[in-house]
Design a protein around this motif. Structure first.
Motif, PDB file in Angstrom:
ATOM      1  N   ASP A  35       0.866  -1.164  -0.091  1.00 55.27           N
ATOM      2  CA  ASP A  35       0.092   0.049  -0.083  1.00 55.27           C
ATOM      3  C   ASP A  35       0.845   1.376   0.018  1.00 55.27           C
ATOM      4  O   ASP A  35       1.896   1.114   0.573  1.00 55.27           O
ATOM      5  CB  ASP A  35      -1.113   0.021   1.288  1.00 55.27           C
ATOM      6  CG  ASP A  35      -1.906  -1.175   1.350  1.00 55.27           C
ATOM      7  OD1 ASP A  35      -2.306  -1.539   0.019  1.00 55.27           O
ATOM      8  OD2 ASP A  35      -2.428  -1.275   2.486  1.00 55.27           O
ATOM      9  N   LEU A  36       0.310   2.341  -0.508  1.00 53.65           N
ATOM     10  CA  LEU A  36       1.285   3.458  -0.601  1.00 53.65           C
ATOM     11  C   LEU A  36       1.399   3.886   0.810  1.00 53.65           C
ATOM     12  O   LEU A  36       2.429   4.220   0.993  1.00 53.65           O
ATOM     13  CB  LEU A  36       0.290   4.666  -1.228  1.00 53.65           C
ATOM     14  CG  LEU A  36       0.921   5.882  -1.546  1.00 53.65           C
ATOM     15  CD1 LEU A  36       2.216   6.025  -2.306  1.00 53.65           C
ATOM     16  CD2 LEU A  36       0.345   6.954  -2.083  1.00 53.65           C
ATOM     17  N   GLU A  37       0.674   4.098   1.638  1.00 57.60           N
ATOM     18  CA  GLU A  37       0.933   4.390   3.057  1.00 57.60           C
ATOM     19  C   GLU A  37       1.848   3.376   3.887  1.00 57.60           C
ATOM     20  O   GLU A  37       2.610   3.768   4.513  1.00 57.60           O
ATOM     21  CB  GLU A  37      -0.407   4.338   3.764  1.00 57.60           C
ATOM     22  CG  GLU A  37      -1.533   5.068   3.594  1.00 57.60           C
ATOM     23  CD  GLU A  37      -1.024   6.987   3.590  1.00 57.60           C
ATOM     24  OE1 GLU A  37      -0.249   7.069   4.519  1.00 57.60           O
ATOM     25  OE2 GLU A  37      -1.446   7.471   2.677  1.00 57.60           O
ATOM     26  N   GLU A  38       1.913   2.110   3.563  1.00 58.91           N
ATOM     27  CA  GLU A  38       2.919   1.359   3.749  1.00 58.91           C
ATOM     28  C   GLU A  38       4.149   1.510   3.480  1.00 58.91           C
ATOM     29  O   GLU A  38       5.215   1.605   4.008  1.00 58.91           O
ATOM     30  CB  GLU A  38       2.599  -0.060   3.457  1.00 58.91           C
ATOM     31  CG  GLU A  38       3.310  -1.339   4.293  1.00 58.91           C
ATOM     32  CD  GLU A  38       3.038  -2.539   3.525  1.00 58.91           C
ATOM     33  OE1 GLU A  38       3.480  -3.582   4.065  1.00 58.91           O
ATOM     34  OE2 GLU A  38       1.877  -2.731   3.014  1.00 58.91           O
ATOM     35  N   LEU A  39       4.217   1.848   2.084  1.00 58.00           N
ATOM     36  CA  LEU A  39       5.656   2.305   1.404  1.00 58.00           C
ATOM     37  C   LEU A  39       6.176   3.740   2.027  1.00 58.00           C
ATOM     38  O   LEU A  39       7.298   3.959   2.317  1.00 58.00           O
ATOM     39  CB  LEU A  39       5.256   2.562  -0.051  1.00 58.00           C
ATOM     40  CG  LEU A  39       6.503   3.062  -0.984  1.00 58.00           C
ATOM     41  CD1 LEU A  39       7.623   2.027  -0.889  1.00 58.00           C
ATOM     42  CD2 LEU A  39       5.917   3.094  -2.285  1.00 58.00           C
ATOM     43  N   VAL A  40       5.259   4.490   2.450  1.00 59.29           N
ATOM     44  CA  VAL A  40       5.740   5.880   3.203  1.00 59.29           C
ATOM     45  C   VAL A  40       6.282   5.514   4.413  1.00 59.29           C
ATOM     46  O   VAL A  40       7.207   6.076   4.702  1.00 59.29           O
ATOM     47  CB  VAL A  40       4.458   7.036   3.271  1.00 59.29           C
ATOM     48  CG1 VAL A  40       4.925   7.934   4.039  1.00 59.29           C
ATOM     49  CG2 VAL A  40       4.042   7.494   1.822  1.00 59.29           C
TER      50      VAL A  40
END
Length: 80
Positions: A35-40
Motif C-alpha cells: 500500500d502507498l501508506e505502507e511504502l511511506v
C-alpha cells in the motif's frame, strides 16, 4: 549556514529524487507490492509528499504501477 527559517522553525531537508527513488525500489524489491501508506512508512527519511511525488513520477515513466484497492487507496508494485 543555518538550518532555520527566519521564523525559527527548522527546515525539512530536501532529498534528491534519486534518493527517494532508490528507497522506493529497495522497499518494493523486498515486498513486490505494498500500500502507498505502507511504502511511506517504509521510507522514514522522507516526507509523505516526497514519496508520493516520486511514486507519481515513477508511475508515469512505467517504473512502478499503481493498483487501485478499496475507496481511494492504492497499492504500488513493480511492473511484471
Amino acid at each position: 549556514m543555518s538550518n532555520r527559517h527566519v521564523s525559527g522553525r527548522a527546515r525539512t531537508p530536501i532529498a534528491a529524487p534519486s534518493d527517494v527513488r532508490r528507497h522506493i525500489f529497495d522497499a518494493l524489491r523486498r515486498t513486490r507490492e505494498c500500500d502507498l501508506e505502507e511504502l511511506v512508512r517504509g521510507c522514514p527519511a522522507f516526507t509523505w509528499n516526497q514519496v508520493f511525488l516520486e511514486v507519481d513520477r515513477m508511475s508515469r515513466t512505467g517504473e512502478v504501477r499503481l493498483v487501485p484497492r478499496k475507496a481511494g487507496a492504492y497499492a504500488v508494485r513493480l511492473p511484471a
